[in-house]
Design a protein around this motif. Sequence first.
Motif, PDB file in Angstrom:
ATOM      1  N   GLY A  81      32.400  26.885  98.457  1.00  0.00           N
ATOM      2  CA  GLY A  81      31.062  27.455  98.491  1.00  0.00           C
ATOM      3  C   GLY A  81      30.969  28.590  99.498  1.00  0.00           C
ATOM      4  N   GLN A  82      29.751  28.845  99.966  1.00  0.00           N
ATOM      5  CA  GLN A  82      29.524  29.911 100.945  1.00  0.00           C
ATOM      6  C   GLN A  82      29.437  29.326 102.349  1.00  0.00           C
ATOM      7  N   TRP A  83      30.192  29.937 103.265  1.00  0.00           N
ATOM      8  CA  TRP A  83      30.191  29.515 104.676  1.00  0.00           C
ATOM      9  C   TRP A  83      29.514  30.621 105.483  1.00  0.00           C
ATOM     10  N   ILE A  84      28.472  30.262 106.210  1.00  0.00           N
ATOM     11  CA  ILE A  84      27.647  31.286 106.865  1.00  0.00           C
ATOM     12  C   ILE A  84      27.405  30.906 108.319  1.00  0.00           C
ATOM     13  N   HIS A  85      27.482  31.890 109.205  1.00  0.00           N
ATOM     14  CA  HIS A  85      27.014  31.707 110.579  1.00  0.00           C
ATOM     15  C   HIS A  85      25.691  32.448 110.709  1.00  0.00           C
ATOM     16  N   PRO A  86      24.665  31.834 111.306  1.00  0.00           N
ATOM     17  CA  PRO A  86      23.333  32.466 111.365  1.00  0.00           C
ATOM     18  C   PRO A  86      23.322  33.832 112.035  1.00  0.00           C
ATOM     19  N   GLN A  87      24.285  34.071 112.916  1.00  0.00           N
ATOM     20  CA  GLN A  87      24.306  35.356 113.620  1.00  0.00           C
ATOM     21  C   GLN A  87      24.636  36.509 112.682  1.00  0.00           C
ATOM     22  N   HIS A  88      25.227  36.216 111.541  1.00  0.00           N
ATOM     23  CA  HIS A  88      25.558  37.258 110.562  1.00  0.00           C
ATOM     24  C   HIS A  88      25.076  36.799 109.191  1.00  0.00           C
ATOM     25  N   TRP A  89      23.780  36.754 109.045  1.00  0.00           N
ATOM     26  CA  TRP A  89      23.176  36.207 107.841  1.00  0.00           C
ATOM     27  C   TRP A  89      23.185  37.245 106.718  1.00  0.00           C
ATOM     28  N   PRO A  90      23.718  36.905 105.529  1.00  0.00           N
ATOM     29  CA  PRO A  90      23.678  37.839 104.397  1.00  0.00           C
ATOM     30  C   PRO A  90      22.259  37.932 103.832  1.00  0.00           C
ATOM     31  N   GLN A  91      21.692  39.116 103.830  1.00  0.00           N
ATOM     32  CA  GLN A  91      20.302  39.270 103.433  1.00  0.00           C
ATOM     33  C   GLN A  91      20.064  38.992 101.951  1.00  0.00           C
ATOM     34  N   ASP A  92      21.118  39.028 101.154  1.00  0.00           N
ATOM     35  CA  ASP A  92      20.967  38.772  99.724  1.00  0.00           C
ATOM     36  C   ASP A  92      21.339  37.340  99.343  1.00  0.00           C
ATOM     37  N   LEU A  93      21.407  36.442 100.311  1.00  0.00           N
ATOM     38  CA  LEU A  93      21.819  35.069 100.035  1.00  0.00           C
ATOM     39  C   LEU A  93      20.798  34.361  99.133  1.00  0.00           C
TER      40      LEU A  93
END
Length: 507
Positions: free
Chosen positions: A168-180
């Motif tokens: 799946g998608q692994w995300i750290h809040p400090q670099h949030w993808p705006q199109d998530l």
Amino acid sequence: MRTQHFDTLIIGAGLSGIGTACHLMRDCPDTDFAILERRQQIGGTWDLFRYPGVRSDSDMFSFGFSFRPWNGLKTMADGESIRRYIEDTAAEYRVTNKIHFGVNLSEANWDSAQQRWQLLGERRSPAEEGAVIEPVQFTCNVLISCTGYYDYQAGYQPEFSGMHDFQGQWIHPQHWPQDLDYENKRVVVIGSGATAVTLVPAMAEQAAHVTMLQRSPTYVLSVPAEDKLTHWLKQWIPEQWAYGMARRRNITLHRWMFKAAKRWPQLVRKLMLRGVRKALGEGQNTTHFTPRYAPWDQRLCAIPDGDLFEAINAGKASVVTEEIDCITESGIRLKNGDHLPADIIVSATGLKLQLLGGLALKLDGETVDTRNRLTYKGVLMEGVPNMAWVFGYTNAAWTLKADLAAGYISRLLNHLRDTGQGQFIAVDKENCVGDSSVMSALQSGYVERADHLLPRQGTRYPWKLLNDYPKDRKIMLEAPIMDGILKFSASCVAEKPSAEEETAPTG
């Protein structure tokens, strides 16, 4: 390479940097200064973090500037509102045109012969102008660091077994993808701090389900989303008075709460856990909100109108307290054998601390070991000439101490001007060295991980932090500058830059 010279340079155009610049405009109008900002926008933290629901973790009446109080009714404002507040403050106090954007500094060296700071770095042009990077050099008489205490480039990410197997998608809040797109997705948020408790209810509005996975519980305190008392008072007294009263009230209440937690930890713990039981209702499991430590050993997590508890009660969110065994292709395997399925994993695992924005601090070419330096009134670094840093409270709203630090720096600069001095330096003549860091009031993991970087506190004031706003305010803004510890000397170089230097307009 052209060198640009200023009387004073501020590093950072976030909450602290803009606040300090406004203080200089108000109190030191003759000071020639500029702000160097790595990013392309004002706001610092509040421009960087863009995850769903991002908001302040302190009430806005005490979080706002003393000279331009927050005038909304939201107790905890969203990130964009805070960024706009900082931007509007910069415009009102005419400091926006003093900002040099895109400047990433790598080194600051104090040259004793020239009695000035030499700063090296590079400037990156805005994306719309093309990716142009050029070396830059600045000099100044006084350097003020307003960079906060964490690394803007990367957050803290522990290495979990199998994390690269996750499909799946692994995300750290400090670099949030705006199109998530997380609508109808299964989300697991790893963490239990302010970021996690903000993300969970915000994402639960669209996600199929959000699970907050924590290694250990944190104190969570529900606060009113809006200040109804101030709303009522505005109908009867001028708005400025109502907002001023709200600020003074909240500063006092927060101070009392902190003191009570330290003096009667078991009583405060009991009251806070009672609030959790009431919010979750009968039959709900409260162990996930029952920490092992005492209140205020770590920062409390405030949530507006109990939104996290509401999401849990509605069945849209849940909390699991367990350690991670490994990451699988489809989720997280826990050490108790359970498996949490996930389409998206958000690793809200905290900050990576960094001092001075990551630049190398040097004295005549020799690197300064910050861990072996004391801090004077929490603003100056022992043995480092003509440098200040603006560092807020960790046990209250950051801006309260940042405001006081900026006010003190303004007094210090005016003292230099009035006495014809060119250099100041804090000297520990009585061997007040202690072993606790400037963030020792917190026992958080990110503080412990950065102990090798953080300057020390001394055994007594002014080398030891008070963390007490009323006392700090009186000392920082009223006590004499000359105290026998801070040493001054006249400058041996001309005020104006040399022929090969110039004071340049904003870049």
